[in-house]
Design a protein around this motif. Structure first.
Motif, mmCIF file in Angstrom:
data_model
loop_
_atom_site.group_PDB
_atom_site.id
_atom_site.type_symbol
_atom_site.label_atom_id
_atom_site.label_comp_id
_atom_site.label_asym_id
_atom_site.label_seq_id
_atom_site.Cartn_x
_atom_site.Cartn_y
_atom_site.Cartn_z
ATOM 1 N N GLY A 96 25.997 33.875 50.624
ATOM 2 C CA GLY A 96 26.256 33.878 49.200
ATOM 3 C C GLY A 96 27.160 35.009 48.754
ATOM 4 N N VAL A 97 28.026 35.482 49.665
ATOM 5 C CA VAL A 97 28.935 36.582 49.358
ATOM 6 C C VAL A 97 30.261 36.020 48.842
ATOM 7 C CG1 VAL A 97 30.216 38.541 50.297
ATOM 8 C CG2 VAL A 97 27.878 38.111 51.058
ATOM 9 N N GLN A 98 30.709 36.517 47.691
ATOM 10 C CA GLN A 98 31.960 36.079 47.096
ATOM 11 C C GLN A 98 33.107 36.926 47.646
ATOM 12 O OE1 GLN A 98 32.276 33.558 44.848
ATOM 13 N NE2 GLN A 98 34.475 33.799 44.578
ATOM 14 N N VAL A 99 34.167 36.261 48.175
ATOM 15 C CA VAL A 99 35.286 36.951 48.807
ATOM 16 C C VAL A 99 36.577 36.602 48.072
ATOM 17 C CG1 VAL A 99 36.489 37.416 50.976
ATOM 18 C CG2 VAL A 99 34.095 36.688 51.017
ATOM 19 N N GLN A 100 37.465 37.595 47.930
ATOM 20 C CA GLN A 100 38.760 37.347 47.291
ATOM 21 C C GLN A 100 39.860 38.082 48.035
ATOM 22 O OE1 GLN A 100 39.017 37.993 43.050
ATOM 23 N NE2 GLN A 100 41.250 38.120 43.097
ATOM 24 N N ALA A 101 41.062 37.491 48.006
ATOM 25 C CA ALA A 101 42.232 38.111 48.635
ATOM 26 C C ALA A 101 43.105 38.765 47.586
ATOM 27 C CB ALA A 101 43.034 37.064 49.402
ATOM 28 N N LEU A 102 43.620 39.942 47.915
ATOM 29 C CA LEU A 102 44.621 40.629 47.091
ATOM 30 C C LEU A 102 45.781 40.968 48.017
ATOM 31 C CD1 LEU A 102 42.369 43.023 44.955
ATOM 32 C CD2 LEU A 102 43.326 40.811 44.289
ATOM 33 N N ILE A 103 46.751 40.050 48.081
ATOM 34 C CA ILE A 103 47.798 40.118 49.098
ATOM 35 C C ILE A 103 49.168 40.135 48.441
ATOM 36 C CG2 ILE A 103 48.800 38.927 51.092
ATOM 37 C CD1 ILE A 103 46.042 37.661 51.545
ATOM 38 N N GLY A 104 50.023 41.008 48.911
ATOM 39 C CA GLY A 104 51.384 41.058 48.407
ATOM 40 C C GLY A 104 52.118 39.765 48.680
ATOM 41 N N GLY A 105 53.068 39.421 47.801
ATOM 42 C CA GLY A 105 53.821 38.183 47.962
ATOM 43 C C GLY A 105 53.264 37.051 47.138
ATOM 44 N N ALA A 106 52.028 37.200 46.635
ATOM 45 C CA ALA A 106 51.421 36.177 45.788
ATOM 46 C C ALA A 106 51.480 36.639 44.335
ATOM 47 C CB ALA A 106 49.980 35.922 46.214
ATOM 48 N N ALA A 107 51.206 35.736 43.418
ATOM 49 C CA ALA A 107 51.260 36.035 41.993
ATOM 50 C C ALA A 107 50.160 37.019 41.627
ATOM 51 C CB ALA A 107 51.120 34.756 41.180
ATOM 52 N N ILE A 108 50.542 38.197 41.169
ATOM 53 C CA ILE A 108 49.561 39.233 40.856
ATOM 54 C C ILE A 108 48.713 38.861 39.642
ATOM 55 C CG2 ILE A 108 51.182 40.547 39.423
ATOM 56 C CD1 ILE A 108 49.846 43.090 40.541
ATOM 57 N N LYS A 109 49.301 38.170 38.677
ATOM 58 C CA LYS A 109 48.565 37.789 37.474
ATOM 59 C C LYS A 109 47.386 36.888 37.812
ATOM 60 C CE LYS A 109 49.161 35.737 32.880
ATOM 61 N NZ LYS A 109 50.120 35.088 31.933
ATOM 62 N N ARG A 110 47.614 35.945 38.702
ATOM 63 C CA ARG A 110 46.547 35.029 39.099
ATOM 64 C C ARG A 110 45.448 35.764 39.857
ATOM 65 N NH1 ARG A 110 47.587 29.342 42.356
ATOM 66 N NH2 ARG A 110 45.471 28.519 42.185
ATOM 67 N N GLN A 111 45.837 36.731 40.693
ATOM 68 C CA GLN A 111 44.841 37.505 41.437
ATOM 69 C C GLN A 111 43.981 38.328 40.491
ATOM 70 O OE1 GLN A 111 47.128 39.726 44.313
ATOM 71 N NE2 GLN A 111 47.330 37.984 45.702
ATOM 72 N N ILE A 112 44.600 38.909 39.470
ATOM 73 C CA ILE A 112 43.849 39.708 38.493
ATOM 74 C C ILE A 112 42.860 38.832 37.728
ATOM 75 C CG2 ILE A 112 44.074 41.015 36.352
ATOM 76 C CD1 ILE A 112 46.685 42.171 37.456
ATOM 77 N N GLU A 113 43.273 37.611 37.385
ATOM 78 C CA GLU A 113 42.383 36.691 36.676
ATOM 79 C C GLU A 113 41.163 36.339 37.526
ATOM 80 O OE1 GLU A 113 44.850 33.392 35.678
ATOM 81 O OE2 GLU A 113 45.790 34.390 33.946
ATOM 82 N N ARG A 114 41.362 36.179 38.825
ATOM 83 C CA ARG A 114 40.252 35.810 39.703
ATOM 84 C C ARG A 114 39.264 36.957 39.897
ATOM 85 N NH1 ARG A 114 40.853 33.157 45.164
ATOM 86 N NH2 ARG A 114 38.651 32.900 44.666
ATOM 87 N N LEU A 115 39.707 38.185 39.648
ATOM 88 C CA LEU A 115 38.788 39.320 39.754
ATOM 89 C C LEU A 115 37.649 39.235 38.741
ATOM 90 C CD1 LEU A 115 41.250 42.295 40.388
ATOM 91 C CD2 LEU A 115 39.542 41.383 41.987
ATOM 92 N N ARG A 116 37.816 38.406 37.711
ATOM 93 C CA ARG A 116 36.753 38.218 36.727
ATOM 94 C C ARG A 116 35.530 37.527 37.327
ATOM 95 N NH1 ARG A 116 40.590 35.985 31.754
ATOM 96 N NH2 ARG A 116 41.791 37.921 31.467
ATOM 97 N N LEU A 117 35.709 36.931 38.523
ATOM 98 C CA LEU A 117 34.581 36.291 39.207
ATOM 99 C C LEU A 117 33.711 37.318 39.928
ATOM 100 C CD1 LEU A 117 36.463 33.211 40.737
ATOM 101 C CD2 LEU A 117 35.054 33.278 38.666
#
Length: 468
Positions: free
Chosen positions: A100-121
């Protein structure tokens, strides 16, 4: 002798069951040494061959120590390249789901805005590249003060790519009592110095210094002129005929040319560029994994952490810049005890590099040659270390290959001077005087046939017997 199990190392039942689903029952040596120390929360400096399971060695205890009830960031995994980070993310998602561990990627080359939005999870574990993570931290969209464990995978590459500043900045933002793990196939004095500065009560996991590459991996090289390297590559791939091959090149400017030439000769190839965006790189890798590309042409960006299933062959079209890069390139094949082949294509002036790597790494690198549809060893063409006696130098032994197997044509320029020519002597053509002197028509036609056959006529015509 009792078999070591993951449960015996302290791995929980849900994780052990998930491992069993994928046929992973017995831990590798680096996992057996790293997991107990990591579960205790101790700092770890681990050096192990590529393809020995380092990812699970740190990922399993990290996931197990995360509290899924806490909606805060507790673990951070740093990788030097986008490809390695994506690969780690997939493994973390696969095994984190069971806990039940939530994992997220923060990787260069991808849209930073979308990554920031997903951090709300509120992910409990983040996998990313140092530059992108520091960028988001600077925007105050990611807080590291709750991070209890930081893992740096392929730490030596992190140093080579200039990520030391980002790494130190990230570590300063985490808890003072956090756990720190460094892992790589090669550990240099610079890394050891940083580990001594940042770690407390560290556990050092090492491998035999004389065996830095997998024992199931075979090392060979072929010699040819620089202009013949592309054709030699084609013949090597045609001969060994693997499902997939990674071709390594030093100069990224040459990647497009090699990719185009391989496609031209019917070997479907894709290129992996360090400066391409995340989507393009991911698509190329996926096509390679799916078998749509037989060859992946890349610089050393692909040598770090990539785990391509059933990759039996890598080819160094250019020799690596040093033995450490050779270890990481060769480590893409022969993983987890599977057999693999590392082939280098060198010019006569580059042959000394193979001898140098052989001595530094304590491995046997065999010189092979292609001639008349066969792969064989020259009379004194083996370099490396005789593991049974510990001596090194040139040796001879039977090839062990089926020399009757077809391998295609080969570059035989170096041996043609010592071989008698099989080309028939050019016959004297009929002359006008012959015709005037009454030479029979049949004789004149036979002369014309022979003359035509020796002026670049097709092979079928050259093999055609003359008419009487």
């Amino acid at each position: 002798m009792t078999m070591i199990t993951f449960a015996g190392l302290g791995i929980s039942e849900p994780l052990a069951a998930k491992l069993a689903e994928y046929g992973i029952i017995e831990p590798s040596p680096v996992q057996a040494e790293t997991i107990p120390a990591a579960l205790e929360g101790r700092d770890v400096l681990a050096q192990s061959q590529t393809g020995t399971g380092k990812t699970l060695a740190y990922l399993l205890p990290l996931l197990q120590r995360i509290n899924p009830e806490e909606k805060t960031l507790q673990g951070l995994i740093l990788a030097p390249t986008q490809e390695l980070a994506i690969q780690i993310l997939r493994e973390a998602e696969k095994y984190g789901e069971a806990l039940g561990v939530q994992v997220q990627a923060l990787i260069g080359g991808a849209a930073i805005k979308r990554q920031i939005e997903r951090l709300r999870l509120h992910p409990q574990l983040v996998v990313g590249t140092p530059g992108r993570i520091r960028e988001i931290v600077a925007l105050r969209k990611l807080k590291l003060h709750t991070v209890r464990t930081v893992v740096v995978d392929e730490v030596d590459q992190m140093f080579q790519l200039g990520g030391t500043t980002e790494l130190e900045h990230i570590l300063r933002g985490t808890l003072r009592e956090r756990q720190l793990m460094f892992l790589s196939a090669t550990i240099n004095p610079q890394i050891r110095a940083m580990a001594a500065r940042e770690m407390k009560d560290q556990v050092v996991v090492g491998i035999e210094p004389e065996q830095r590459t997998s024992k199931s991996l075979e090392h060979v090289y072929f010699i040819c002129d620089e202009r013949d390297k592309i054709d030699t590559l084609r013949r090597i791939v045609r001969h060994y005929n693997p499902a997939r091959t990674i071709v390594f090149i030093n100069n990224t400017d040459n990647i497009t040319e090699v990719e185009a030439k391989m496609n031209h000769v019917g070997l479907s190839a894709g290129a992996l560029y360090g400066d391409a965006d995340k989507t393009a790189r991911s698509l190329t890798l996926q096509r390679f994994r799916d078998g749509k590309h037989k060859l992946l042409v890349a610089s050393d960006v692909a040598a770090r952490g990539l785990d391509i299933e059933d990759l039996a062959l890598i080819v160094n079209l250019d020799p690596p810049i040093d033995s450490e890069h050779y270890v990481h390139r060769a480590g893409r094949t022969g993983r987890m005890g599977n057999k693999g082949l590392a082939v280098s294509i060198v010019t006569p002036k580059e042959e000394f590099i193979m001898r140098k790597f052989s001595k530094e790494l304590g491995i046997e690198i065999t010189s092979l040659t292609m001639y008349a549809g066969k792969v064989m060893e020259p009379q004194s063409g083996m370099v490396g270390r005789d593991k049974s006696s510990g001596s090194s130098g040139d040796k001879t032994r039977p090839s062990g290959r089926d020399e009757k197997s077809p391998v295609g044509k080969s570059d035989v320029a170096r041996t043609s001077a010592t071989r008698p020519s099989s080309r028939p002597a050019k016959p004297k053509a009929s002359t006008t005087a012959d015709k005037r002197s009454g030479t029979p028509n049949g004789a004149r036609k036979r002369d014309r046939d022979l003359d035509r056959k020796n002026k670049g006529a097709p092979k079928w015509l050259k093999n055609k017997p003359p008419r009487d």
